[in-house]
Motif scaffolding. Structure first.
Motif, PDB file in Angstrom:
ATOM      1  N   MET B 339      -9.165   9.891   1.547  1.00 46.90           N
ATOM      2  CA  MET B 339      -9.608   8.362   1.778  1.00 46.90           C
ATOM      3  C   MET B 339     -10.964   8.067   0.931  1.00 46.90           C
ATOM      4  SD  MET B 339     -10.034   6.551   5.516  1.00 46.90           S
ATOM      5  CE  MET B 339     -11.642   5.851   5.290  1.00 46.90           C
ATOM      6  N   LYS B 340     -10.211   7.140  -0.045  1.00 48.43           N
ATOM      7  CA  LYS B 340     -11.995   6.764  -1.188  1.00 48.43           C
ATOM      8  C   LYS B 340     -12.603   6.409  -0.395  1.00 48.43           C
ATOM      9  CE  LYS B 340      -8.586   5.731  -4.830  1.00 48.43           C
ATOM     10  NZ  LYS B 340      -7.453   5.309  -4.653  1.00 48.43           N
ATOM     11  N   GLY B 341     -13.880   6.447  -1.085  1.00 49.76           N
ATOM     12  CA  GLY B 341     -15.062   5.622  -0.160  1.00 49.76           C
ATOM     13  C   GLY B 341     -15.245   4.290   0.105  1.00 49.76           C
ATOM     14  N   GLN B 342     -14.773   3.841  -1.008  1.00 45.46           N
ATOM     15  CA  GLN B 342     -13.775   2.025  -1.101  1.00 45.46           C
ATOM     16  C   GLN B 342     -13.665   1.603   0.544  1.00 45.46           C
ATOM     17  OE1 GLN B 342     -14.177   3.625  -3.143  1.00 45.46           O
ATOM     18  NE2 GLN B 342     -13.839   2.524  -4.976  1.00 45.46           N
ATOM     19  N   ALA B 343     -13.123   2.560   0.985  1.00 43.88           N
ATOM     20  CA  ALA B 343     -11.621   2.067   2.116  1.00 43.88           C
ATOM     21  C   ALA B 343     -11.946   1.795   3.587  1.00 43.88           C
ATOM     22  CB  ALA B 343     -10.789   3.305   2.792  1.00 43.88           C
ATOM     23  N   ARG B 344     -11.473   0.309   3.733  1.00 47.23           N
ATOM     24  CA  ARG B 344     -12.765  -0.539   4.511  1.00 47.23           C
ATOM     25  C   ARG B 344     -12.212  -0.445   5.865  1.00 47.23           C
ATOM     26  NH1 ARG B 344     -15.927   0.130   3.402  1.00 47.23           N
ATOM     27  NH2 ARG B 344     -17.612  -0.914   2.913  1.00 47.23           N
ATOM     28  N   GLU B 345     -10.111  -0.992   5.535  1.00 49.76           N
ATOM     29  CA  GLU B 345      -9.369  -1.294   7.002  1.00 49.76           C
ATOM     30  C   GLU B 345      -7.967   0.048   6.707  1.00 49.76           C
ATOM     31  OE1 GLU B 345      -9.159  -5.294   7.443  1.00 49.76           O
ATOM     32  OE2 GLU B 345      -7.165  -5.173   8.803  1.00 49.76           O
ATOM     33  N   VAL B 346      -7.908   0.070   7.904  1.00 48.91           N
ATOM     34  CA  VAL B 346      -6.857   0.790   8.389  1.00 48.91           C
ATOM     35  C   VAL B 346      -5.588   0.014   9.174  1.00 48.91           C
ATOM     36  CG1 VAL B 346      -5.361   3.494   8.489  1.00 48.91           C
ATOM     37  CG2 VAL B 346      -8.071   3.139   7.921  1.00 48.91           C
ATOM     38  N   LEU B 347      -4.363   0.493   8.843  1.00 47.15           N
ATOM     39  CA  LEU B 347      -3.576  -0.293   8.739  1.00 47.15           C
ATOM     40  C   LEU B 347      -2.202   0.881   9.834  1.00 47.15           C
ATOM     41  CD1 LEU B 347      -3.508  -3.874   6.789  1.00 47.15           C
ATOM     42  CD2 LEU B 347      -3.681  -3.766   9.405  1.00 47.15           C
ATOM     43  N   PHE B 348      -1.695   0.278  11.331  1.00 49.85           N
ATOM     44  CA  PHE B 348      -0.457   0.643  11.475  1.00 49.85           C
ATOM     45  C   PHE B 348       0.918  -0.131  11.490  1.00 49.85           C
ATOM     46  CE2 PHE B 348      -2.454   4.805  14.550  1.00 49.85           C
ATOM     47  CZ  PHE B 348      -2.872   5.298  13.288  1.00 49.85           C
ATOM     48  N   GLY B 349       1.335  -0.265  10.565  1.00 48.37           N
ATOM     49  CA  GLY B 349       2.181  -0.554  10.448  1.00 48.37           C
ATOM     50  C   GLY B 349       2.240  -1.651   8.688  1.00 48.37           C
ATOM     51  N   GLY B 350       3.100  -2.357   8.888  1.00 47.53           N
ATOM     52  CA  GLY B 350       2.550  -3.267   7.729  1.00 47.53           C
ATOM     53  C   GLY B 350       1.385  -3.896   7.391  1.00 47.53           C
ATOM     54  N   PRO B 351       1.198  -4.714   6.246  1.00 47.31           N
ATOM     55  CA  PRO B 351       0.297  -4.980   6.106  1.00 47.31           C
ATOM     56  C   PRO B 351       0.605  -6.732   7.220  1.00 47.31           C
ATOM     57  CG  PRO B 351       1.129  -4.921   3.867  1.00 47.31           C
ATOM     58  CD  PRO B 351       2.374  -4.573   5.023  1.00 47.31           C
ATOM     59  N   MET B 352       1.520  -7.201   7.131  1.00 52.41           N
ATOM     60  CA  MET B 352       2.001  -8.337   7.973  1.00 52.41           C
ATOM     61  C   MET B 352       1.957  -8.164   9.217  1.00 52.41           C
ATOM     62  SD  MET B 352       2.092 -10.325   5.421  1.00 52.41           S
ATOM     63  CE  MET B 352       3.135 -12.049   5.977  1.00 52.41           C
TER      64      MET B 352
END
Lengths: 290, 462
Positions: B339-352
């Motif tokens: 995971m990159k340092g700037q990663a901010r949000e993790v989603l399960f499923g797609g972004p929509m």
């Protein structure tokens, strides 16, 4: 236009009025529904909040029940002590009802003691936040602190503490139950002010699992259950449950050995008291995220 | 995306060879990061957390105790009632805990924790070979239940319940949903490229179970290689055993093409009635990965213990399509893919339609088709919410012909019952088109989700 037709018109209208008023007068006496005048008097003494806390829809309906003797004036938790006594005096009945009841929050996990594992960004209400992975608070049961209860309270009885927890002003609280309904974590409950022994935690996890997320979580060590008279405090789903029907047997003894201060004693004079062995909470700033 | 198509002109829409539905949006696809990466196996995590309620319906009932050894593929929980499915051990190891664990919604839910043996291999010891050709429709549905299959597109509805249409309903068409309209995700795409014969076998089995006269495999036109591969495999499959009436159909790339109501409209020009099921109009829609898993597992008599997941987003160092054991915790996944340092949000499923995850302990469930790790700049951070100006953008894109603008206004005033009674709130399937286009940044879908939850609660209380 001659005088005769004017007189005729006036005469006809007068006759018509006389006939109709007679019908109304007869109907008034024949179809009269007697309403106890005291109902309106009692209604006038009630606060008119129509909050439904008494269990009846609206103050007028409550007044009817009080006059008919089905309910006692004391069941109106919104009225002041004086108003309740005035109603009782008017009707010549006992004030009745129960002890004053207030809303209490089963959580003490403010931002300075409870971990926030993810930052919630979105609509700033608890109910909305709860839909997004439970709001991101480490304790799955804990207060999200976005003040839905404060907003919904009609009596300004709830304010948010600097640690992000709702604080109930027991004098202003009328036990209407709106905060109970709105809290997505079901942390509020209506309690008698005489319920002194209070578990300010809803975390059902055991031991370190609970304490890792919140400094003041109940770890289910069951010392309070052991120290209280047999059967007054019992452990249920990793939380102590107090039998409030035996309030006269409860004492401050039960809270003394609580290691986290999750079980507290609400003294009428000295306020909230934690046990002797409860670890002190010195931090006042929010814990870092994660 | 090809800029202009005949379908954009209303008069010519019915002449267009490529099918679609009215309304909808065209979000950036972002599929290039993983589109061409083959499916790779994911290693076993030190602990696998098997939630007992990873499907819609009643949670499964554990049949193991703490300290028990289990073999990879062995059932660890059985179905509790009809709308429930069993759960199988994704690895050989020891059951460490039968208790509770955090689920995707941040609640403590019943779960089994399995510690795989360090030497646990990929061999599935459990299961008995079956000859799918000789099985009756009833036996096929029974076998699908025993494998713990759920709709792998995301809803996680028990497959055997779905494949048992209500009494008196005749299913004439089975649609295999390979649209994969969610941006970022490429799992279905890779499944079609790498195991088309499994997809076809699974499709023919579902078709047989439903006694459907035809099966249509619907693919969006942004996956030309998958369309070609499937057509090729289909010709081969049909010449091999001559099974069934099957066809690959192409539909236009548009979100939410993969919603079953949109797909039915696009392919058959039939509309599913409000509050109804596809079965009401003789249609059944099933995800392509569900078909491929049925095609893989049913002949071997095994249970569903892993699934293909796309892990992508700019916050991930090694994006890809992975065959992921069910129950793998997010923390282990992020450790493996970096995971990159700037990663901010993790989603399960797609972004929509996916869900934001708050806890790294959250395990993978059967219904998760992708993990998207977003960086700050990738997130459409909505600085400020403005009042609704009634521009009508949301009405133009709502595929269900609802009025999100008015619904949003009512939601703000807590008039939830009105929304449900007169504005068809419950037809909203939360595709997110309205929130996506709203120039005032109004969080429409979230407010609808909340409204639905409140209305459901009130109905349950009655």
């Amino acid at each position: 236009m001659d005088t005769q037709s004017i007189l005729l018109a006036v005469g006809l209208m007068a006759a018509l009025g006389l006939v109709l008023s007679t019908i109304l007068a007869v109907a008034n006496s024949k179809l009269h529904v007697y309403e106890d005048p005291r109902i309106n008097q009692v209604d006038g003494l009630l606060p008119g909040a129509n909050c439904g806390a008494c269990g009846v829809p609206g103050c007028h309906a409550f007044a009817e029940k009080v006059v008919s003797g089905e309910m006692s004036p004391g069941l109106c938790t919104v009225s002041s002590e004086d108003a309740r006594e005035n109603i009782a005096e008017l009707l010549g009945v006992d004030v009745g009802g129960e002890d004053k009841r207030v809303a209490r929050l089963a959580c003490a996990g403010g931002t300075n003691v409870a971990r926030q594992r993810a930052r919630y960004v979105g609509v700033e209400t608890c109910r909305s936040a709860n839909l997004v992975a439970g709001g991101g608070k480490g304790c799955a049961w804990g207060c999200l602190g976005l003040a839905d209860c404060m907003v919904v309270c009609d009596f300004n009885a709830i304010v948010m503490s600097p640690e992000g927890l709702p604080v109930v002003d027991e004098d202003l609280c009328t036990a209407c139950g709106d905060c109970v309904d709105i809290c997505p974590k079901d942390l509020f409950s209506i309690q008698s002010v005489n319920n002194r022994l209070w578990v300010a935690c809803a975390n059902e996890a055991f031991g370190d699992e609970a304490e890792n997320e919140c400094e003041v979580a109940c770890t289910a060590c069951a010392r309070c259950a052991a120290d209280a008279p047999v059967g007054v405090v019992e452990m249920l789903r990793n939380l102590p449950r107090v039998d409030y029907s035996r309030n006269d047997e409860t004492s401050e003894k039960a809270i003394q050995r609580c290691p986290t201060g999750a079980i507290v004693w609400l003294s009428p004079r000295r306020g909230l008291i934690k046990g002797r062995e409860a670890k002190p909470i010195v931090r006042q700033t929010p814990l870092p995220l994660g | 995306m090809s800029g202009f198509s005949m379908a954009d002109i209303p008069v010519l829409r019915h002449l267009s060879p490529v099918r679609s539905f009215p309304h909808g949006i065209h979000p950036p696809e972002e599929k290039d990061a993983t589109r061409s990466l083959p499916i790779r196996r994911f290693p076993f995590a030190p602990f696998l957390v098997l939630l007992l309620s990873q499907h819609a319906g009643r949670p499964a009932r554990p049949v193991v105790r703490e300290g028990q050894e289990v073999a990879r593929g062995q059932p660890v929980a059985e179905a509790d009632g009809f709308v429930s499915v069993p759960i199988h051990a994704p690895a050989s190891g020891i059951i460490r805990k039968v208790g509770h664990a955090l689920d995707m919604d941040g609640r403590m839910a019943p779960a089994i924790v399995l510690e795989p043996y360090p030497g646990s291999d990929q061999l599935v010891a459990w299961g008995k070979d079956r000859d799918p050709d000789s099985m009756s429709p009833r036996e096929i549905v029974g076998a699908i239940r025993d494998m713990g299959m759920v709709g792998l597109g995301g809803a996680a509805f028990p497959a055997h319940v779905k494949f048992t249409p209500p009494e008196g309903r005749v299913i004439d068409t089975l649609i295999i949903n390979a649209a994969e309209c969610e941006p970022y995700l490429t799992a279905d795409h890779r499944v079609m490229l790498e195991m088309p014969e499994k997809v076809l076998l699974g499709t023919s089995l579902i078709q047989k179970a439903l006694k459907a006269s035809r099966a249509l495999i619907a693919i969006e036109d942004n996956k030309p290689d998958a369309i070609a591969r499937m057509r090729e495999a289909l010709a081969e499959f049909q010449s091999g055993n001559g099974a069934g009436n099957m066809e690959v159909r192409v539909c236009r790339t548009k979100y939410p093409q993969g919603a079953e109501k949109m797909l039915t409209k696009a392919l058959l020009n039939r509309e599913i009635p409000s509050g109804g099921l596809p079965a009401d109009i003789g249609v059944m829609v099933s995800n392509v990965t569900t078909a491929s898993e049925i095609g893989t597992l049913l002949p071997r008599g095994q249970g569903l213990i892993e699934r293909v997941i796309t892990i992508t987003g700019r916050g991930v160092e090694r994006p890809g399509n992975y065959l992921m054991p069910i129950g793998t915790p997010l923390s282990f996944i992020l450790e493996q893919v970096g995971m990159k340092g700037q990663a901010r949000e993790v989603l399960f499923g797609g972004p929509m339609m996916g869900k934001a995850v708050a806890f790294v302990e959250t395990p993978i469930t059967k219904g998760i088709s992708g993990i998207v790790v977003m960086e700050e700049e990738e997130l459409p951070r909505k600085s400020r919410v403005y009042p609704c100006i009634r521009c009508g953008e949301c009405i133009n894109v709502c595929p269900m012909y609802l009025n999100p603008s008015t619904l949003g206004q009512l939601a703000r005033k807590n008039r939830f019952d009105e929304m449900a009674e007169s504005l068809n709130l419950f037809d909203c399937f939360e595709c997110g088109c309205c929130s996506y286009v709203c120039p005032a940044n109004i969080p429409l879908v979230q407010s609808f989700r909340l409204s639905k939850a409140v209305v459901r609660e009130r109905m349950a209380a009655k």
